[in-house]
Design an enzyme around this catalytic site. Structure first.
Site: not given
Ligand code: ATR
Length: 280
Positions: A71, A108
């Site tokens: 990520k 997210d």
């Protein structure tokens, strides 16, 4: 008969990635919306990340999700990074644009906020102090999300105080770093408690935390979803607090990513929840 032109391919890149629930989530939506496409597992070792990301375009992918450990490392490989993802410092969604350029997003933060709203439709970030446990990678998206939504007082407790202090310095007000030993004091008057640590996850120690000082109306959120009902959520539920489990965040972060690639904003239905719960 659909032609190759309408076939949409996406996937999740990680290492290891075999345990990922994302293929089950996205495949469900592909079927539900009768789309022509696939969502596959992309096991990619860290050393191969750059080649794999560059290969997306050549392989005809509409994009992919990124999970541990990619990520942060993937961010500089993008042609363009969404400002929210830049602030978070990590991307979980890559979109291959029509002209072939790569755009990075982080869904997210959206997934986390939506999981709270699914638990409590009237939830607002500015109703009272927020206590966040943990200052790792997962905490970053949650802190940025809470600050964006207008949280005025965020008490950030972490075992390593220096990491909480570094995040408070980076993101500024309203975040205050609080020593781990004072985590129960930090529950006084809180409107929201969030666990972003791995404590309570299957195979890990439970989170040692008495909820005695937490107001009964405070929403309690845990990003851990194996098990779905963590000891923290069980304790919160037992004393009457509303709760938001980690599966809500997982399912909701997938929605905007799916929309980017497939052009449809899918829903988190009870049927999808049951389907994924059965795999936990
Ligand atoms: P993630 O990306 O899931 O956030 P991470 O970056 O490794 O994973 O962060 C894990 C978080 O859980 C950290 O806040 C970590 O605390 P430290 O910063 O002190 O390492 C926290 N954590 C893990 N094990 C813990 C334990 N036994 N007690 C308290 N906190 C713990």
């Amino acid at each position: 008969m659909a032609t190759d032109k309408h076939y949409t391919l996406a996937g999740v890149m990680g290492w290891p990635v075999a345990h990922s629930r994302s293929p089950a989530i996205h495949s469900h939506w592909i079927r539900q919306h009768q789309l022509h496409g696939d969502y596959v597992l992309l096991p990619v070792q860290p050393e191969q990340l750059q080649d794999a990301i560059r290969g997306l375009r050549a392989l005809g992918f509409a994009g992919c999700n990124l999970t541990i450990p990619h990520k942060v490392a993937a961010l500089p490989l993008m042609d363009r990074v969404d400002p929210l993802a830049k602030r978070i410092g990590a991307i979980n969604t890559v979109v291959v644009e029509k002209d072939g350029t790569l755009a990075g997003y982080n869904t997210d933060a959206y997934g986390f906020i939506q999981s709270l709203l699914d638990a409590q439709a009237h939830w607002r970030a500015d109703t009272g102090p927020v206590t966040v446990l943990g200052a790792g990678g997962a905490a970053r998206a949650i802190l940025v999300a809470l600050a964006e939504r207008g949280a005025k007082d965020i008490r950030l407790c972490n075992r390593s105080l220096d990491k909480a202090q570094a995040l408070a310095a980076e993101f500024g007000a309203p975040i205050r770093a609080i020593p781990w030993e004072q985590r129960e004091d930090a529950l006084d008057g809180a409107a929201l408690l969030v666990n972003t640590t791995s404590l309570g996850m299957k195979g890990q120690e439970p989170l040692a935390l008495s909820l005695d000082r937490l107001p009964k109306q405070a929403l309690v959120s845990d990003i851990v979803y194996v098990p779905l009902e963590t000891p923290l959520l069980a304790a919160a539920r037992a004393r009457g607090n509303p709760v938001a489990d980690g599966l809500g965040m997982l399912l909701n972060q997938a929605r905007p990513a799916f929309q980017h690639w497939f052009g449809v904003m899918p829903d988190v239905t009870p049927e999808l929840r049951r389907l994924i719960e059965a795999t936990l």
